[in-house]
Design a protein around this motif. Structure first.
Motif, mmCIF file in Angstrom:
data_model
loop_
_atom_site.group_PDB
_atom_site.id
_atom_site.type_symbol
_atom_site.label_atom_id
_atom_site.label_comp_id
_atom_site.label_asym_id
_atom_site.label_seq_id
_atom_site.Cartn_x
_atom_site.Cartn_y
_atom_site.Cartn_z
ATOM 1 N N ARG A 87 30.306 -55.442 -43.997
ATOM 2 C CA ARG A 87 31.621 -55.523 -44.615
ATOM 3 C C ARG A 87 32.442 -54.322 -44.175
ATOM 4 O O ARG A 87 31.885 -53.315 -43.737
ATOM 5 N N PRO A 88 33.754 -54.400 -44.309
ATOM 6 C CA PRO A 88 34.597 -53.283 -43.830
ATOM 7 C C PRO A 88 34.239 -51.943 -44.437
ATOM 8 O O PRO A 88 34.407 -50.907 -43.812
ATOM 9 N N SER A 89 33.769 -51.958 -45.700
ATOM 10 C CA SER A 89 33.469 -50.689 -46.368
ATOM 11 C C SER A 89 31.986 -50.500 -46.601
ATOM 12 O O SER A 89 31.578 -49.626 -47.378
ATOM 13 N N TYR A 90 31.167 -51.292 -45.946
ATOM 14 C CA TYR A 90 29.730 -51.238 -46.217
ATOM 15 C C TYR A 90 28.927 -51.447 -44.948
ATOM 16 O O TYR A 90 29.125 -52.412 -44.222
ATOM 17 N N MET A 91 28.014 -50.486 -44.682
ATOM 18 C CA MET A 91 27.116 -50.565 -43.555
ATOM 19 C C MET A 91 25.746 -50.976 -44.069
ATOM 20 O O MET A 91 25.064 -50.206 -44.750
ATOM 21 N N PRO A 92 25.294 -52.175 -43.789
ATOM 22 C CA PRO A 92 23.979 -52.606 -44.279
ATOM 23 C C PRO A 92 22.842 -51.845 -43.616
ATOM 24 O O PRO A 92 22.987 -51.325 -42.508
ATOM 25 N N GLY A 93 21.733 -51.769 -44.319
ATOM 26 C CA GLY A 93 20.531 -51.202 -43.743
ATOM 27 C C GLY A 93 20.348 -49.714 -43.939
ATOM 28 O O GLY A 93 19.368 -49.140 -43.452
ATOM 29 N N ILE A 94 21.272 -49.071 -44.633
ATOM 30 C CA ILE A 94 21.135 -47.632 -44.851
ATOM 31 C C ILE A 94 20.579 -47.362 -46.257
ATOM 32 O O ILE A 94 19.539 -46.734 -46.416
ATOM 33 N N SER A 95 21.252 -47.830 -47.268
ATOM 34 C CA SER A 95 20.752 -47.637 -48.630
ATOM 35 C C SER A 95 19.680 -48.659 -48.981
ATOM 36 O O SER A 95 18.880 -48.433 -49.893
ATOM 37 N N ASP A 96 19.655 -49.759 -48.256
ATOM 38 C CA ASP A 96 18.691 -50.828 -48.520
ATOM 39 C C ASP A 96 18.130 -51.312 -47.185
ATOM 40 O O ASP A 96 18.776 -52.086 -46.488
ATOM 41 N N VAL A 97 16.927 -50.860 -46.844
ATOM 42 C CA VAL A 97 16.352 -51.178 -45.539
ATOM 43 C C VAL A 97 16.039 -52.664 -45.410
ATOM 44 O O VAL A 97 15.915 -53.182 -44.290
ATOM 45 N N SER A 98 15.939 -53.375 -46.539
ATOM 46 C CA SER A 98 15.659 -54.814 -46.460
ATOM 47 C C SER A 98 16.834 -55.580 -45.873
ATOM 48 O O SER A 98 16.690 -56.757 -45.526
ATOM 49 N N GLU A 99 17.989 -54.927 -45.746
ATOM 50 C CA GLU A 99 19.148 -55.565 -45.141
ATOM 51 C C GLU A 99 19.048 -55.594 -43.617
ATOM 52 O O GLU A 99 19.869 -56.211 -42.962
ATOM 53 N N ILE A 100 18.065 -54.932 -43.064
ATOM 54 C CA ILE A 100 17.770 -55.049 -41.640
ATOM 55 C C ILE A 100 16.698 -56.127 -41.491
ATOM 56 O O ILE A 100 15.569 -55.950 -41.915
ATOM 57 N N VAL A 101 17.077 -57.238 -40.928
ATOM 58 C CA VAL A 101 16.149 -58.359 -40.796
ATOM 59 C C VAL A 101 15.102 -58.030 -39.719
ATOM 60 O O VAL A 101 13.912 -58.165 -39.925
ATOM 61 N N PHE A 102 15.593 -57.622 -38.570
ATOM 62 C CA PHE A 102 14.698 -57.096 -37.532
ATOM 63 C C PHE A 102 15.557 -56.383 -36.494
ATOM 64 O O PHE A 102 16.784 -56.569 -36.443
ATOM 65 N N TRP A 103 14.897 -55.531 -35.686
ATOM 66 C CA TRP A 103 15.639 -54.830 -34.647
ATOM 67 C C TRP A 103 14.820 -54.710 -33.379
ATOM 68 O O TRP A 103 13.630 -55.044 -33.358
ATOM 69 N N GLY A 104 15.472 -54.249 -32.338
ATOM 70 C CA GLY A 104 14.812 -54.145 -31.050
ATOM 71 C C GLY A 104 14.096 -52.821 -30.884
ATOM 72 O O GLY A 104 14.074 -51.992 -31.788
ATOM 73 N N GLN A 105 13.528 -52.653 -29.706
ATOM 74 C CA GLN A 105 12.730 -51.452 -29.442
ATOM 75 C C GLN A 105 13.582 -50.229 -29.182
ATOM 76 O O GLN A 105 13.073 -49.106 -29.218
ATOM 77 N N GLY A 106 14.846 -50.418 -28.911
ATOM 78 C CA GLY A 106 15.747 -49.293 -28.762
ATOM 79 C C GLY A 106 15.979 -48.892 -27.323
ATOM 80 O O GLY A 106 15.205 -49.230 -26.419
ATOM 81 N N THR A 107 17.072 -48.161 -27.127
ATOM 82 C CA THR A 107 17.391 -47.600 -25.830
ATOM 83 C C THR A 107 17.862 -46.163 -26.037
ATOM 84 O O THR A 107 18.642 -45.890 -26.951
ATOM 85 N N GLN A 108 17.376 -45.269 -25.202
ATOM 86 C CA GLN A 108 17.651 -43.852 -25.377
ATOM 87 C C GLN A 108 18.994 -43.483 -24.735
ATOM 88 O O GLN A 108 19.271 -43.842 -23.595
ATOM 89 N N VAL A 109 19.788 -42.770 -25.501
ATOM 90 C CA VAL A 109 21.046 -42.217 -24.999
ATOM 91 C C VAL A 109 20.949 -40.698 -25.086
ATOM 92 O O VAL A 109 20.684 -40.158 -26.168
ATOM 93 N N THR A 110 21.141 -40.042 -23.975
ATOM 94 C CA THR A 110 21.103 -38.584 -23.933
ATOM 95 C C THR A 110 22.404 -38.074 -23.357
ATOM 96 O O THR A 110 22.797 -38.455 -22.246
ATOM 97 N N VAL A 111 23.090 -37.240 -24.129
ATOM 98 C CA VAL A 111 24.362 -36.661 -23.693
ATOM 99 C C VAL A 111 24.132 -35.181 -23.424
ATOM 100 O O VAL A 111 23.871 -34.406 -24.345
ATOM 101 N N SER A 112 24.209 -34.818 -22.170
ATOM 102 C CA SER A 112 23.900 -33.441 -21.791
ATOM 103 C C SER A 112 24.533 -33.120 -20.449
ATOM 104 O O SER A 112 24.671 -33.994 -19.586
ATOM 105 N N SER A 113 24.908 -31.867 -20.297
ATOM 106 C CA SER A 113 25.423 -31.429 -19.000
ATOM 107 C C SER A 113 24.303 -30.849 -18.145
ATOM 108 O O SER A 113 24.536 -30.435 -17.014
#
Length: 129
Positions: A103-129
């Motif tokens: 929702r515009p004022s609500y990010m699911p999955g932070i206060s209630d982890v059950s709102e994350i149905v499933f997720w992927g393995q992830g991708t690494q982002v590194t910001v460095s000079s």
């Protein structure tokens, strides 16, 4: 099998840009909300952005507002995270997830982890000079 798979991470210099992709398989993305999360070593999971099933409701975490853009292409069964003006504080592993209740004022999955149905393995982002 329901899956999402992230790609597009890498090493980028401060001020640079990256576009992360999230490919959904085994289901149609047009009936689900999508969220992007990130987690850096020693830090809590942070909600980056979410978008609803049809793409007309979007929410961003405060730390990325104005720099990141989330989008979906339901025909391609893909979601994206365009990241601009990256800085070292954006360094983390980024995960795409199927979530409940973006929702515009609500990010699911932070206060209630059950709102994350499933997720992927992830991708690494590194910001460095």
């Amino acid at each position: 099998q329901y899956q999402v798979a992230e790609s597009g991470g890498g090493l980028v210099q401060p001020g640079g840009s990256l576009r992360l992709s999230c490919a959904a398989s085994g289901f149609k993305l047009d009936t689900y909300d999508v969220g992007w999360f990130r987690q850096a070593p020693g830090k809590e999971r942070e909600g980056v952005a979410c978008i609803n099933e049809v793409g007309d409701t979007i929410n961003y975490g405060d730390s990325v507002k104005g720099r990141f853009t989330i989008s979906k292409d339901n025909e391609k069964n893909m979601a994206y995270l365009q990241m601009n003006s990256l800085h070292p504080g954006d360094t983390a592993e980024y995960h795409c997830a199927i979530v409940l209740g973006c929702r515009p004022s609500y990010m699911p999955g932070i206060s209630d982890v059950s709102e994350i149905v499933f997720w992927g393995q992830g991708t690494q982002v590194t910001v460095s000079s």
